[in-house]
Design an enzyme around this catalytic site. Structure first.
Site, PDB file in Angstrom:
ATOM      1  N   HIS A   1     -66.300  20.836  33.896  1.00 30.33           N
ATOM      2  CA  HIS A   1     -66.511  19.278  33.652  1.00 30.33           C
ATOM      3  C   HIS A   1     -67.916  18.906  33.692  1.00 30.33           C
ATOM      4  CE1 HIS A   1     -62.861  18.297  31.475  1.00 30.33           C
ATOM      5  NE2 HIS A   1     -63.274  19.794  31.173  1.00 30.33           N
TER       6      HIS A   1
ATOM      7  N   ARG B   1     -61.094  22.693  19.875  1.00 27.66           N
ATOM      8  CA  ARG B   1     -59.418  22.251  20.547  1.00 27.66           C
ATOM      9  C   ARG B   1     -60.153  21.316  21.241  1.00 27.66           C
ATOM     10  NH1 ARG B   1     -56.675  21.043  25.145  1.00 27.66           N
ATOM     11  NH2 ARG B   1     -57.510  23.316  25.932  1.00 27.66           N
TER      12      ARG B   1
ATOM     13  N   CYS C   1     -65.175  12.753  28.902  1.00 25.35           N
ATOM     14  CA  CYS C   1     -64.022  13.376  30.019  1.00 25.35           C
ATOM     15  C   CYS C   1     -63.209  12.594  29.753  1.00 25.35           C
ATOM     16  CB  CYS C   1     -64.799  13.301  31.236  1.00 25.35           C
ATOM     17  SG  CYS C   1     -63.177  13.184  32.818  1.00 25.35           S
TER      18      CYS C   1
ATOM     19  N   ASN D   1     -66.831  18.190  28.728  1.00 17.21           N
ATOM     20  CA  ASN D   1     -66.931  19.345  28.777  1.00 17.21           C
ATOM     21  C   ASN D   1     -68.375  19.833  29.351  1.00 17.21           C
ATOM     22  OD1 ASN D   1     -64.182  20.493  28.284  1.00 17.21           O
ATOM     23  ND2 ASN D   1     -64.518  19.843  26.432  1.00 17.21           N
TER      24      ASN D   1
HETATM   25 MG    MG Z   1     -62.398  20.482  29.327  1.00 13.74          MG
END
Ligand code: MG
Length: 328
Positions: free
Chosen positions: A233, A34, A264, A273
């Protein structure tokens, strides 16, 4: 690399060296399908996404955020949610305990999720006014009002609800975000009925002292680590050390993305991530159980990287699969 050169893969696992005061086990909330894929420029065929999720489950992940029932216009990479979910909905029978949450932006999204028999949803809020307006099209107060009936209806249907809270440490428009402000919005989400709050460092600027201070502020306001997850992140290389800071505060649910999928979107960086493989290497080194088969996971990310046409940004994936690993 010649066959005679040793690689990290031949060792395969980190040396186990536990530290006191950390959780015995961590539940990894895998966000690659996702949060990862929605931020990748390449849109994958639905069959590849379904295979990706099945491989993640086979590698031992037990929470895999599958997709988003958001309007296709907003996130074209996930426009196939209706086709994808039926392809993966049977996986929990094969892998007991597997949860496949989906992101739901509003009541329309909830209706779509309910129609597919989804058992876990997530809503996405912001700790700052600027990001709420830019990302959700309405301010913090109005977005909480939009979520209230979603959370209530989901809970009434027996569905678990996670509340994402973004911009918990820094905001590109507002600068540093005061911990008291984050706790205030976070508590409102929990009061609406969210089971868990995931604290996001959306631009990756946080550092371990900030993490410890924020979790301490939550604890002071009656929100313990059992209700919290962290979503770091790696934009500035801080994701793992921030994770360790959160583990020291008792947090035992950590979000990450297989192979470090998803750049990002708010910084010109390919690194977004936290990569699940990098996380698992550290957790297993600390003797913390995750249930994840690390080589199988790294092989999955390597497989997906071929489909996306770019190498994984995860250091552990590169080391384990020999992709970009240094020569001796
Ligand atoms: Mg994220």
């Amino acid at each position: 690399m010649s066959a005679s050169e040793p690689t990290v893969l031949e060792l395969g696992l980190p040396v186990r060296a536990p530290l006191d005061g950390l959780p015995a086990a961590v539940r990894i909330h895998e966000v690659g399908p996702r949060d990862g894929l929605q931020n990748e420029p390449t849109a994958l065929p639905v069959e590849v996404k379904a295979e990706f999720i099945a491989r993640l489950a086979a590698a031992g992940l037990r929470t895999v955020e599958a997709t988003s029932f958001v309007h296709p216009k907003w996130v074209p990479q996930l426009a196939d949610a209706e086709q994808l979910f039926p392809l993966v909905a049977g996986l929990p029978e094969e892998y007991p305990g597997l949860r496949l949450p989906v992101l739901v932006p509003n009541e329309r999204g909830l209706e779509r999720a309910l129609a597919h028999g989804v058992a876990d949803i997530a809503v996405f809020a912001s700790a700052t006014e600027s990001f709420a307006v830019k990302n959700l099209g309405r301010g913090v107060e109005a977005s909480l009002e939009m979520f209230a009936p979603v959370v209530q209806r989901a809970r009434a249907a027996g569905i678990r609800v996670r509340g994402y809270l973004s911009m918990c440490f820094g905001d590109p428009w507002e600068g540093p975000v005061p911990a008291a402000q984050v706790v205030e919005v976070g508590r409102r989400l929990l009061d609406l009925g969210c089971d868990q709050l995931s604290l996001g460092d959306t631009i990756g600027t946080g550092t371990p002292g900030q993490v410890t201070a924020l979790l301490g502020e939550f604890a002071d306001r009656g929100v313990g680590p059992g209700q919290l997850a962290v979503h770091f992140h790696d934009t500035y290389g801080q994701a793992l050390v921030n994770t360790l800071a959160a583990l020291r505060c008792g947090v035992a649910t950590v979000d990450s993305s297989a192979g470090g999928l998803g750049g990002c979107p708010y910084a010109k960086s390919a690194t977004g991530n936290l990569a699940t493989e990098d996380l698992v290497w550290m957790l297993h080194g600390l003797g913390i159980e995750t249930g994840v088969d690390l080589p199988a996971l790294a092989a999955t990310s390597r497989w997906l990287a071929d489909r996306l046409g770019r190498p994984s940004p995860s250091r552990a994936v590169r080391a384990l699969t020999g992709d970009g690993a240094p020569h001796q």
